[in-house]
Design a protein around this motif. Structure first.
Motif, PDB file in Angstrom:
ATOM      1  N   LEU A  68       0.830  -1.207   0.000  1.00 23.52           N
ATOM      2  CA  LEU A  68       0.000   0.000   0.000  1.00 23.52           C
ATOM      3  C   LEU A  68       0.865   1.258   0.000  1.00 23.52           C
ATOM      4  O   LEU A  68       0.555   2.253  -0.646  1.00 23.52           O
ATOM      5  N   GLY A 186     -13.351  -0.049   5.642  1.00 24.60           N
ATOM      6  CA  GLY A 186     -12.688  -0.362   4.370  1.00 24.60           C
ATOM      7  C   GLY A 186     -12.766   0.808   3.404  1.00 24.60           C
ATOM      8  O   GLY A 186     -11.792   1.120   2.704  1.00 24.60           O
ATOM      9  N   HIS A 187     -13.903   1.467   3.379  1.00 28.92           N
ATOM     10  CA  HIS A 187     -14.076   2.630   2.498  1.00 28.92           C
ATOM     11  C   HIS A 187     -13.057   3.714   2.841  1.00 28.92           C
ATOM     12  O   HIS A 187     -12.364   4.235   1.971  1.00 28.92           O
ATOM     13  N   SER A 190      -9.362   2.702   2.121  1.00 26.58           N
ATOM     14  CA  SER A 190      -8.966   2.704   0.719  1.00 26.58           C
ATOM     15  C   SER A 190      -8.836   4.136   0.198  1.00 26.58           C
ATOM     16  O   SER A 190      -8.005   4.416  -0.651  1.00 26.58           O
ATOM     17  N   ARG A 191      -9.600   5.052   0.774  1.00 22.40           N
ATOM     18  CA  ARG A 191      -9.438   6.450   0.362  1.00 22.40           C
ATOM     19  C   ARG A 191      -8.078   7.002   0.833  1.00 22.40           C
ATOM     20  O   ARG A 191      -7.495   7.865   0.192  1.00 22.40           O
ATOM     21  N   TRP A 193      -5.241   4.939   1.538  1.00 27.09           N
ATOM     22  CA  TRP A 193      -4.141   4.176   0.933  1.00 27.09           C
ATOM     23  C   TRP A 193      -4.131   4.253  -0.591  1.00 27.09           C
ATOM     24  O   TRP A 193      -3.093   4.110  -1.210  1.00 27.09           O
ATOM     25  N   LEU A 194      -5.308   4.378  -1.174  1.00 30.60           N
ATOM     26  CA  LEU A 194      -5.387   4.316  -2.628  1.00 30.60           C
ATOM     27  C   LEU A 194      -5.973   5.591  -3.225  1.00 30.60           C
ATOM     28  O   LEU A 194      -6.983   5.547  -3.914  1.00 30.60           O
TER      29      LEU A 194
END
Ligand code: ADP
Ligand code: MG
Length: 323
Positions: A68, A186-187, A190-191, A193-194
């Protein structure tokens, strides 16, 4: 079996992993392996260059998953190309680590390679040294002569717009740093890390936006850079700030607007558009499948003024300061 040496590891996890992408990228004349990488800049275009350093324990938690980390390190740098309306040409990586652990390198380079493919930007060189964990990614891109989006072009009357939604990455830090359990974790993660560098948007805004910047330190702080560079001011409507349903569901309304206004790490674009061109931006939003929201307007009077839904003025919070 002896442990692989530094050069062997660099070959295995950088040269070999990234060679094919560099070979297949039109502008790369020479990838990793010599004293310099060689890039061709398209005729009539300028070279745009930016470097970002992420230090362990400062810009990311020390124990971050290396895959990540690799992806995020590249995404945050590529976001600077997006903010200027540039097309990616290539990047270099200066990696400093206390030791070269093969399992760490393998995952890190896998995450980095995935991001490099996604953003169509090849790795063309770098440096590897020993020390506290730190990643410096230098990105290079190009834009037609005189057409890059600067911070300095905003004019009174321009509409201020922002892409996507704000504040989610800040919520992720509540979990990562303070171990607060969040619904829809998770939402938010991911915002953080990604992040999605808004490359297509930035390129499409050339000739449309008068100024642009990416949100790394928080909307108020980053919009503040446009205001300063353009020598103007702005009024924004806090209730118009785009926020995700997940953020709205997880926090009290005043926390939501605080995170949207001052939370960093979202890597959305904030840009200014003359009123006559707002229609073009609305069409662009549909074309890209990306929300582009008007949040206020530029005024001659310097400074940032924030209003709530009742029109009452509220004090803007300070953004992240490195020193
Ligand atoms: P030099 O001593 O000429 O600077 P190095 O021995 O540092 O070269 O690196 C050898 C080759 O490996 C060079 O092409 C360099 O760009 C590349 N390289 C070294 N470290 C990295 C890295 N972390 N990521 C990508 N390429 C790297
Ligand atoms: Mg050399």
């Amino acid at each position: 079996m002896s442990r692989p040496g530094e050069f062997e590891l660099i070959n295995r996890y950088f040269l070999e992993v990234f060679r094919q992408q560099a070979d297949e990228t039109t502008g790369v004349r020479l990838g990793i392996g010599d004293d310099c990488g060689i890039l061709a800049v398209p005729a009539g275009e300028n070279l745009l260059v930016s470097v970002d350093t992420l230090n362990g324990g400062v810009h990311f938690p020390e124990c971050s998953p290396p895959e990540l980390l690799g992806r995020r390190a590249l995404a945050v740098s590529v976001s600077d190309l997006a903010a200027m309306g540039a097309s990616p040409l290539g990047f270099t990586l200066a990696l400093c680590a206390p030791d070269l652990r093969e399992d760490w390198l393998q995952d890190f380079s896998a995450g980095l390679a995935k991001a490099a493919k996604e953003f169509a930007i090849p790795l063309i060189g770098g440096d590897t040294t020993r020390g506290p964990l730190s990643l410096s990614v230098q990105v290079m891109g190009s834009a037609p002569e005189g057409r890059a989006l600067l911070r300095s072009g905003a004019k009174p009357g321009d509409v201020i717009m922002v892409s996507g939604s704000l504040g989610d990455a800040r919520a992720a830090l509540d979990h990562l740093l303070d171990h607060i359990a969040l619904p829809d974790q998770g939402h938010f993660l991911s915002r953080y890390w990604l992040p999605q560098p808004r490359l297509a948007l930035g390129q499409a805004l050339r000739g449309v936006a008068t100024a642009a910047i990416d949100v790394s330190d928080g909307l108020a702080a980053d919009l503040g850079h446009i205001l300063k560079a353009s020598g103007i001011g702005a009024s924004i409507d806090i209730s118009a700030l785009p926020v995700s349903k997940e953020l709205r569901d997880a926090y009290a309304p005043e926390v939501v607007s605080g995170y949207a206004l001052a939370g960093g790490d979202d890597y959305e674009l904030v840009f200014t558009v003359p009123p006559a061109k707002v229609g073009q931006v609305v069409a662009l939003s549909a074309q890209l499948g990306l929300a582009l929201t008007a949040i206020g307007h530029i005024e001659a009077n310097p400074g940032l003024r924030c209003f709530d839904k009742d029109g009452a003025q509220v004090t803007p919070p300070a953004g992240y300061q490195h020193f």
